[in-house]
Design a protein around this motif. Structure first.
Motif, PDB file in Angstrom:
ATOM      1  N   ASP A 203       0.872  -1.168   0.000  1.00 11.48           N
ATOM      2  CA  ASP A 203       0.000   0.000   0.000  1.00 11.48           C
ATOM      3  C   ASP A 203       0.908   1.217   0.000  1.00 11.48           C
ATOM      4  O   ASP A 203       1.357   1.682   1.059  1.00 11.48           O
ATOM      5  N   ALA A 204       1.220   1.721  -1.198  1.00 19.99           N
ATOM      6  CA  ALA A 204       2.205   2.789  -1.326  1.00 19.99           C
ATOM      7  C   ALA A 204       1.735   4.079  -0.672  1.00 19.99           C
ATOM      8  O   ALA A 204       2.552   4.828  -0.103  1.00 19.99           O
ATOM      9  N   GLU A 205       0.445   4.349  -0.723  1.00 20.93           N
ATOM     10  CA  GLU A 205      -0.062   5.591  -0.145  1.00 20.93           C
ATOM     11  C   GLU A 205       0.110   5.611   1.373  1.00 20.93           C
ATOM     12  O   GLU A 205       0.506   6.620   1.957  1.00 20.93           O
ATOM     13  N   ARG A 206      -0.163   4.472   2.012  1.00 24.64           N
ATOM     14  CA  ARG A 206      -0.024   4.374   3.464  1.00 24.64           C
ATOM     15  C   ARG A 206       1.388   3.972   3.875  1.00 24.64           C
ATOM     16  O   ARG A 206       1.713   3.962   5.059  1.00 24.64           O
ATOM     17  N   ARG A 207       2.230   3.593   2.919  1.00 20.99           N
ATOM     18  CA  ARG A 207       3.580   3.098   3.177  1.00 20.99           C
ATOM     19  C   ARG A 207       3.532   1.890   4.115  1.00 20.99           C
ATOM     20  O   ARG A 207       4.220   1.839   5.146  1.00 20.99           O
ATOM     21  N   VAL A 208       2.756   0.917   3.707  1.00 21.52           N
ATOM     22  CA  VAL A 208       2.577  -0.293   4.507  1.00 21.52           C
ATOM     23  C   VAL A 208       2.673  -1.511   3.592  1.00 21.52           C
ATOM     24  O   VAL A 208       2.150  -1.497   2.470  1.00 21.52           O
ATOM     25  N   ALA A 209       3.335  -2.539   4.069  1.00 22.61           N
ATOM     26  CA  ALA A 209       3.366  -3.832   3.381  1.00 22.61           C
ATOM     27  C   ALA A 209       2.585  -4.841   4.201  1.00 22.61           C
ATOM     28  O   ALA A 209       2.670  -4.851   5.430  1.00 22.61           O
ATOM     29  N   LYS A 210       1.830  -5.706   3.516  1.00 24.51           N
ATOM     30  CA  LYS A 210       1.215  -6.860   4.154  1.00 24.51           C
ATOM     31  C   LYS A 210       1.751  -8.087   3.453  1.00 24.51           C
ATOM     32  O   LYS A 210       1.604  -8.228   2.232  1.00 24.51           O
ATOM     33  N   VAL A 211       2.394  -8.966   4.208  1.00 20.06           N
ATOM     34  CA  VAL A 211       3.037 -10.120   3.600  1.00 20.06           C
ATOM     35  C   VAL A 211       2.633 -11.391   4.334  1.00 20.06           C
ATOM     36  O   VAL A 211       2.355 -11.385   5.535  1.00 20.06           O
TER      37      VAL A 211
ATOM     38  N   GLU B 111       1.741  -7.039   8.923  1.00 23.97           N
ATOM     39  CA  GLU B 111       1.727  -5.731   8.269  1.00 23.97           C
ATOM     40  C   GLU B 111       2.771  -4.859   8.941  1.00 23.97           C
ATOM     41  O   GLU B 111       2.848  -4.818  10.176  1.00 23.97           O
ATOM     42  N   PHE B 112       3.555  -4.156   8.128  1.00 26.62           N
ATOM     43  CA  PHE B 112       4.604  -3.323   8.716  1.00 26.62           C
ATOM     44  C   PHE B 112       4.833  -2.079   7.867  1.00 26.62           C
ATOM     45  O   PHE B 112       4.516  -2.037   6.670  1.00 26.62           O
ATOM     46  N   ASP B 113       5.405  -1.077   8.528  1.00 24.21           N
ATOM     47  CA  ASP B 113       5.697   0.189   7.869  1.00 24.21           C
ATOM     48  C   ASP B 113       6.817   0.022   6.849  1.00 24.21           C
ATOM     49  O   ASP B 113       7.778  -0.725   7.066  1.00 24.21           O
TER      50      ASP B 113
END
Length: 435
Positions: free
Chosen positions: A93-101, A194-196
């Motif tokens: 999620d580039a807008e929130r600067r978050v990855a969910k893996v 999920e992480f920044d």
């Protein structure tokens, strides 16, 4: 012990000793560790994970989750080994600067996806290392001096608890959230996290290598550069002794920012004559693994890490003047920066005030394994007064326990949470806090 009901629920995914493919499925990435487990289950989704943990809870056996086994420690002969490499989704999620893996995603996949948006995770040095195990143990990587532990960047975990129930853990459950962020994988089987992500305006990095005769000069430059290095710059020193090769010394560097600034911060290295190789240059964070070029195939590694309080004369003599062999690498990592700063919202890992990490690596081949272990012990004995005694969780060796990673109050708190959340120890980390 039988697994017929689990085989019926997860057809084709349960392997026991004697089954074709069992030995390969049970083998960890670290080939010096054996895992003759009761069964191996390859999960394809979180529901599979829940089914395995629920079965283990009913049957009174333990579950050990491993996507790859980089941190395998052995001692799990009666357990179910849960392979989670199939849960390898990566969403940015580039807008929130978050990855969910997913639990099986590795850092190479995350960095490639994040780089496309000018972002980075707090990755380590090897692209095939799994995000989950690395993060659960803290996660000490190239950009930690700037942003701290990877575990402190986590916003949420999706886990299966000790009863086999799927749940989401955030700061709304402060004790469990704290334990999962750096306390190891002993509190639930993580299926996703999920992480920044952080801005990656550029990256300058690479390895410069010289003949071992330059070791004193290179160490002097290492000290000068790190004395006032900005938090965006990380520098690691190596002494290498590869088989059938002369001794070599190298510096690995990574600067997160404008490559021109990174280049200017490292001009001191240009004053050391005779580099055998100089790989410095602008990189994408997707290619972070190119700096150290560590093995990406399973390896018979024997390593040991220690946190150093200083680089005094005794440390220098032992680490820089004496032969490396039968080890292949003696490494000193400069820490400090955000690693050393306390965070009110931080996890179980906590700050590390020691300025350096020592990492000694050898090969666990049958004809030299005993000598490698002896050399590691010699080094530690020689510089014991300069070793703090604690170490990052993910740098523990199979001979150690979780007690080597945490101070007494942190360990007591982790044990209390473990007893409350998993009183029958259904879930087992590579290094269990009750071990």
């Amino acid at each position: 012990m039988t697994f017929e009901d689990l085989r019926a629920e997860l057809p084709g995914r349960v392997l026991v000793p004697g089954d074709q493919g069992y030995e390969a499925a049970a083998r960890p990435w670290t080939l010096t560790v054996t895992q003759p487990v009761a069964a191996v289950v390859r999960a394809s989704d979180a529901d599979d994970v829940a089914a395995v943990v629920a079965h283990a809870s009913r049957a009174g056996v333990q579950v050990v989750a491993q996507p790859t086994g980089h941190g395998a420690a052995g001692g799990i002969e009666d357990a179910i080994l849960l392979r989670t490499e199939g849960l390898d989704s990566v969403e940015i999620d580039a807008e929130r600067r978050v990855a969910k893996v997913g639990a099986g995603a590795n850092w190479g996949a995350v960095q490639a996806a994040a780089a496309a948006h000018g972002l980075t995770g707090l990755a380590g040095s090897n692209p095939v290392v799994g995000v989950t195990g690395y993060t659960l143990g803290g996660g000490l990587g190239w950009f930690g001096r700037k942003y701290g532990w990877a575990s402190d960047a986590v916003r949420a975990f999706e886990i299966v608890d000790a009863e086999g129930t799927r749940t989401r853990v955030t700061a709304d459950d402060p004790e469990l959230f704290w334990a999962l962020r750096g306390g190891g994988g002993d509190f639930g089987v993580v299926t996703a996290l999920e992480f920044d992500l952080f801005p990656a305006p550029g990256l300058y990095g690479g390895r410069v290598m010289w003949h071992g005769a330059r070791t004193a000069e290179v160490f002097e430059a290492f000290q000068e550069i790190t004395a006032d290095a900005p938090d965006e710059l990380s520098v690691w020193l190596h002494r290498f002794q590869f088989p059938d090769a002369p001794p070599m010394v190298a510096l690995d560097v990574a600067y997160l920012g404008d490559p021109e600034i990174g280049r200017s911060l490292l001009t001191r290295l240009d004053t050391i004559d005779g580099p055998l190789a100089d790989k410095r240059g602008a990189l994408s964070v997707a290619n972070l693994g190119e700096i150290t070029t560590e093995p990406t195939d399973p390896s018979p590694a024997l390593s040991r890490a220690e946190l150093l309080t200083d680089l005094g004369d005794a440390v220098v003599k032992t680490l820089l003047d004496e032969p490396v062999a039968p080890l292949v690498d003696i490494q000193i990592r400069h820490l400090g920066g955000a690693f050393a700063r306390s965070r009110a919202d931080g996890g179980a890992r906590g700050p590390v005030t020691e300025p350096y990490l020592l990492y000694a690596l050898g090969l666990g081949l049958p004809h030299i394994a005993a000598a490698v272990k002896a050399r590691r012990a010699e080094i530690v004995d020689a510089i014991g007064a300069h070793i703090s005694g604690l170490k990052p969780y993910t740098f523990l060796t199979p001979e150690e326990t979780a007690a080597a990673a945490f101070d007494s109050s942190t360990l007591a708190r982790l044990r209390e949470i473990k007893r409350a959340r998993d009183p029958r120890s259904v879930i087992r980390a590579n290094y269990p806090v009750l071990g």
